[in-house]
Write a protein that holds these residues in place. Sequence first.
Motif, PDB file in Angstrom:
ATOM      1  N   VAL A  92       0.856  -1.209   0.000  1.00 13.64           N
ATOM      2  CA  VAL A  92       0.000   0.000   0.000  1.00 13.64           C
ATOM      3  C   VAL A  92       0.887   1.252   0.000  1.00 13.64           C
ATOM      4  O   VAL A  92       0.651   2.185   0.737  1.00 13.64           O
ATOM      5  N   LEU A 105      -7.791  -3.473   6.960  1.00 10.51           N
ATOM      6  CA  LEU A 105      -6.350  -3.482   6.725  1.00 10.51           C
ATOM      7  C   LEU A 105      -5.650  -2.712   7.826  1.00 10.51           C
ATOM      8  O   LEU A 105      -6.139  -1.667   8.249  1.00 10.51           O
ATOM      9  N   ARG A 145      -4.893   5.864  -3.070  1.00 10.88           N
ATOM     10  CA  ARG A 145      -4.303   4.708  -2.412  1.00 10.88           C
ATOM     11  C   ARG A 145      -4.744   3.419  -3.110  1.00 10.88           C
ATOM     12  O   ARG A 145      -5.912   3.276  -3.474  1.00 10.88           O
ATOM     13  N   THR A 146      -3.808   2.502  -3.346  1.00 13.46           N
ATOM     14  CA  THR A 146      -4.180   1.172  -3.838  1.00 13.46           C
ATOM     15  C   THR A 146      -3.602   0.141  -2.875  1.00 13.46           C
ATOM     16  O   THR A 146      -2.675   0.440  -2.125  1.00 13.46           O
ATOM     17  N   ALA A 147      -4.185  -1.052  -2.908  1.00 11.97           N
ATOM     18  CA  ALA A 147      -3.637  -2.157  -2.118  1.00 11.97           C
ATOM     19  C   ALA A 147      -3.357  -3.295  -3.094  1.00 11.97           C
ATOM     20  O   ALA A 147      -4.260  -3.779  -3.782  1.00 11.97           O
ATOM     21  N   ILE A 219      -9.855   2.129  -1.515  1.00  9.04           N
ATOM     22  CA  ILE A 219      -9.350   1.929  -0.144  1.00  9.04           C
ATOM     23  C   ILE A 219      -9.895   3.079   0.696  1.00  9.04           C
ATOM     24  O   ILE A 219      -9.875   4.232   0.257  1.00  9.04           O
ATOM     25  N   ARG A 220     -10.389   2.775   1.867  1.00  9.46           N
ATOM     26  CA  ARG A 220     -11.006   3.843   2.691  1.00  9.46           C
ATOM     27  C   ARG A 220     -10.407   3.855   4.102  1.00  9.46           C
ATOM     28  O   ARG A 220      -9.984   2.825   4.630  1.00  9.46           O
ATOM     29  N   MET A 251      -7.502   0.784   7.562  1.00 10.91           N
ATOM     30  CA  MET A 251      -8.200   1.118   6.331  1.00 10.91           C
ATOM     31  C   MET A 251      -9.036  -0.103   5.929  1.00 10.91           C
ATOM     32  O   MET A 251      -8.929  -1.170   6.538  1.00 10.91           O
ATOM     33  N   ARG A 252      -9.854   0.071   4.902  1.00  6.17           N
ATOM     34  CA  ARG A 252     -10.628  -1.071   4.413  1.00  6.17           C
ATOM     35  C   ARG A 252     -10.607  -1.064   2.889  1.00  6.17           C
ATOM     36  O   ARG A 252     -10.721  -0.013   2.261  1.00  6.17           O
ATOM     37  N   ALA A 253     -10.448  -2.258   2.326  1.00  8.81           N
ATOM     38  CA  ALA A 253     -10.452  -2.387   0.866  1.00  8.81           C
ATOM     39  C   ALA A 253     -11.857  -2.728   0.395  1.00  8.81           C
ATOM     40  O   ALA A 253     -12.535  -3.575   0.993  1.00  8.81           O
ATOM     41  N   TYR A 264     -13.306   3.864  -6.632  1.00  7.39           N
ATOM     42  CA  TYR A 264     -14.297   4.169  -5.605  1.00  7.39           C
ATOM     43  C   TYR A 264     -15.703   4.288  -6.179  1.00  7.39           C
ATOM     44  O   TYR A 264     -15.901   4.939  -7.199  1.00  7.39           O
TER      45      TYR A 264
END
Lengths: 742, 742
Positions: A92, A105, A145-147, A219-220, A251-253, A264
């Motif tokens: 991330v 996350l 942001r990316t995961a 990602i939030r 965070m949450r994906a 998003y």
Amino acid sequence: METPRLDLKCFSRIILKQEVLVRKLINIKNIISALLLVSIFCGLCSAVQADEGMWPLSEIQKLNLQEKGLRIDPALIYDPARQSLLYAVVEVGATGSFISEEGLLITNHHVAFGSVQAASTPEKDYLKHGFLARTRAEEIPAAGRTARITESFKDVSTEVLSVVKKKMSSSERARAIERKIKELAAAAEKANPDKRAEVAEMFPGKSYWLFLYTDLKDIRLVYVPPLSVGNFGGEDDNWVWPRHTGDFTLMRAYVAPDGQPAEYSLDNVPFHPKTYLKINPAGVKEGDFVFLLGYPGRTYRHLPASYIAYEQNVRMPAVADWYEWQIRLMEEMSRGSREVALKHEARIKGLANTMKNYRGKLAGLKRLEYLAQKQQEEEALRAFIQADPKRQAVYGQVLPGLEKIYKEMELNYPRNFVLENLRRSVVLFQNAMTVVEAVHERQKPDLERNIAYMDKNFARTKQRIGLTIRSSFYLPTDLAIFKELLKKAPTLSDNQRIEELSQLVSDGCNLDETVNKIFENTRLQEEEFIKNLWDRKPAELKQIDDAMLKLALALYPQYFKMEEANRARKGHLDELQARLVNIRQEFMGQQFIPDANSTLRLTYGRVEGYEPRDAVFCKPFTTVEGIVEKTTGCEPYDTPPALLELVRQKKFGRFINPELKTISVCMLYSTDTTGGNSGSPIINAEGELVGVNFDRTWEATINDFTWSHDFSRSIGVDIRYVLWILQELAGAGGLLAEMGIK
Amino acid sequence: METPRLDLKCFSRIILKQEVLVRKLINIKNIISALLLVSIFCGLCSAVQADEGMWPLSEIQKLNLQEKGLRIDPALIYDPARQSLLYAVVEVGATGSFISEEGLLITNHHVAFGSVQAASTPEKDYLKHGFLARTRAEEIPAAGRTARITESFKDVSTEVLSVVKKKMSSSERARAIERKIKELAAAAEKANPDKRAEVAEMFPGKSYWLFLYTDLKDIRLVYVPPLSVGNFGGEDDNWVWPRHTGDFTLMRAYVAPDGQPAEYSLDNVPFHPKTYLKINPAGVKEGDFVFLLGYPGRTYRHLPASYIAYEQNVRMPAVADWYEWQIRLMEEMSRGSREVALKHEARIKGLANTMKNYRGKLAGLKRLEYLAQKQQEEEALRAFIQADPKRQAVYGQVLPGLEKIYKEMELNYPRNFVLENLRRSVVLFQNAMTVVEAVHERQKPDLERNIAYMDKNFARTKQRIGLTIRSSFYLPTDLAIFKELLKKAPTLSDNQRIEELSQLVSDGCNLDETVNKIFENTRLQEEEFIKNLWDRKPAELKQIDDAMLKLALALYPQYFKMEEANRARKGHLDELQARLVNIRQEFMGQQFIPDANSTLRLTYGRVEGYEPRDAVFCKPFTTVEGIVEKTTGCEPYDTPPALLELVRQKKFGRFINPELKTISVCMLYSTDTTGGNSGSPIINAEGELVGVNFDRTWEATINDFTWSHDFSRSIGVDIRYVLWILQELAGAGGLLAEMGIK
């Protein structure tokens, strides 16, 4: 702190490997200190072991991890056929890991920093006050942001190296490999349209792996501690132990309702990872075995002594001094204006981070006498090569060849220093040169271009310029840096001379006037002006009346030549380094593992303190009492009063550290980490999450060159502090329940 | 470092006593930590104990030292009828001790510093290169140095207090006691012509002891380590652990052939002390019992919370800031000129020493929440007093009375700050005021005078002015300090106003012009000019056309008033403090011992590390490897190459520390020390010398107010390092033989 890795320009990662001889040389000392520490401070703990190595997951079966303390089947960590822990770990920016089946996350506060800053306004300052989403609906998009999940990897060395022909020049060789890598990645992405493909150099010039990734794009932010917790100690405590930073964020994906990665959207649903990490709320104790999974950026353990000499004697001291000069300048400029100070804040932070890291490395090199060790090893290697005419024929020129290259880099350093730092440190010149380079590169076919100007990256390159202008450009600072660099032009020796700069500061000229004139006659601080330049042709650019742009155009051939020389050197270096690895493996009768290269790795060690200097022993856990001790009420030691009150009342509850009878905050362990390991899960012998890695000690900055059991310690947040903060300070009981904490 | 005590102006030492309640309050914590430390780090050592207290020798029989770890009869330390260890300990500015029957003395390098500096020339720079007398004839006179032996002491409280009459004002009371003390001392010296007599306040206003001393006046330098050993770490490491300073020096005391004290003469012979300390070349180990004998200067443990509040909130922060301002000024002035830098060197050192000490105390007060503890104790005491009408009648006004005094001191602080620092920090004003004061005081009978102007001291007072002008006066610095203080004059409130200064800086005036004019029109930097002023009459002084002298004359009444107010306050304080000690003793059912007052004391403890802050444990021994670690090649870390070579070759020989397998350099122990304990012998359970005390840790600066087992650690040189340096670096085998080291 560990720097989140740069996504851009990572293409030519020089990828190297762990230092084995040095380990041998200091092994006896290590064993003695380890035994001593174990016997004195930790009579009860089992004999677990720490060792050098950022291991590719393909290698971990060879490690006998169970002998070293692991109590689960290593296949549970990585087995392509199973739901192994591998899939719980994401990239991330640095590293993060899933801690619930609903895509929750955990990573570092400093990794998520930019997203939190972007989500904050003066009215809703989440950075300062922290943030908790009480419902899923309240979760805030973490902009940009990316995961990334590592899905698979395979060896493509044969394909990549198939393009190398004997008669090629070094430059042609490098270019051919570069192009082949781009082709392989493009083909893999075509075959797997929902995946991203990247080819990583494992051993430069020798082995290449193709990685397939899933990139989650929604990602939030779920929970962010207040700055006074997540960044407690700030720059002062950066690279420092004892540490008391609650450097974590949740965070949450999210994915599209069909489970596919998507940008998003309100329709998106929480991502269900193949696996996630179970949390052990009892944490670990001194002496316990731990391991980390993560995406360490770069190490340089397989380069020769001549490289270390270049870094130690030439490059690092010069950069550290130059950054220190810039920091002083920016602090001076910032005095008296909060607005101006804000412009400089992130830049100073970045410069100071690198400067402190370099100073740490220089001290570490001296402390371990690493160059001398390396030279001694190479003496033995030379003798080994010379002892056999066949070896002499194949490898006789490897070390001298490498020496010649680094000698040349040393000679060219003063000149390259000016060119590189003009571009790196002077925003207006950087803007101008980016425009000039883009306009030239965009004339080529996509695959031929410098990576920043390929279609898939160009939008980000343009965005970045706007961001810099808005967030950190301050004209007087820019001008002062430009002037300082210009002053160096006349000091360059004749064969280093940069004609276009020398002319600007020739005898008759007044430096101040020259510089002012350029800055008065440029519009490269205007986003609108720049916007109109991107699609011009090279010839059109020359018609534009802008002093800085004209300077960039005049200097462009120099930069082009420098880049070509770098490419040729890389080609040559790769070839020599590949041979160096081969002969060293033969000499030492041992297989090496590749240097860190931002691909997924495992490192193991144990929870243990260390002795950074004579008569000072650093214990492996800090406590909340240490927070109280450091608290001054002023940033960066402005602990929330509610937290101080919790400590005063000893409200430690179920997350107490039973040995210390208080809440432990941060911890030390002897793993082998570097930048990119930020946010790495700290996992116990049972495969459970017990903390989040976020830094190394100052003495461990040396990790980039070598690992030392005496000095290499990583720093993480104890999971018990994370849970305690969530429960007592944030009142986030729902999140604890989601993580399975009853 | 511990400051050698000032001989002058020590008359009105406020003499107080150890804090017992606080000890009780923190005792449980102490015991737990002590047990924990003992059990964890020192499972083998016997249960020796550390405790608060700088014990007068008369008290040591009550201490049960044998239960605490001493293995010899306490009477061997002090018994008026025997050749006890007492006679091996001397006052030499701070403390020293005899280590051979031929009068060989060991003390600190920093204690002997001035003598070594005075003996050095640019050609023979003993300060820098060190010094070894290979024969007795080569020993160099230590200019101005005396060695004082405590011969006897007796309680003279009744005589002293007999002069106090009920109707006396506070000022009259103070003056009557002052005079009586001078009379008693004069009478004792008359009766013992070869001795010096001094009356020390043990408990101010309550008990007074008459001490008889032998002052040896021919002291010579025997061995001085190079500055890079004796002052290794310099100001950086001052008050710091881990420490690696070889802070010791050897001197020898000489007497006339008849054995009587005498000034330097070639005919003199080595002094034969009644007893001397045997050295134990095996040193001590962690956990061992040790005790110190020495002349600690001043502590303040029996003063009320209102005093602590005044120190913590008013005086110490103001002084620390003011000294820091002066240090910055002097550093600025010194930039670029070695000659100017030399002028400021000693002053900066002194200011920094105090500043660092005060900052340490302030941090320590905060760390221990000492003021709150003290206030809590006093709440209980108040309740105890109020519970009984008789106690209320006698003691009801003690605490309120003391509070009132310190409140008043706080109110007057801004004004007194200007007056005191004009005199303390501006050399030319100091010279002027000393002349003015001398001329006035010298009109009075000898016993009535301020102590600096009594016949026996006046020569030294005059000498000192010349010394200051020659060694540390730099006009631009003097002028800048004067200006800074003058700026404060208009900020004083109306009732604090200093008319004579306010006039100088009234609205119409230009501050720079005013100050320059005074400095242009004074000759108080000329020794010859000053020499002609001492014998003038007050009226004559007024005729002299010198701007600074005129200012001093104008301000003299203010200083006179301030001194009178101080005297009256002391009278009042003494009276209240005596009663406070009485009621506290009654309340706590315990006898106190007096505060340190530069008389001979014993303190005991054990060799042990400590935890200065969360997660950092400081071990009790440093090693020569730590010297190598700190060495930079530049002062103050410029270790002699020969020493580095000895370490590299591991030439540790017979003085090796068997636990650490190397030479230990400095050590920590939990004794109760303060300034004046510099040079104190560290003595083991068998009564043998095992080291030389020279400093406290930064956390132990709090000792002046209270002692804490968690934080109070003293720092000494390990005797094994002393012996190793003498043997290996100095080649001083003869001295080792003289000390009985075979």
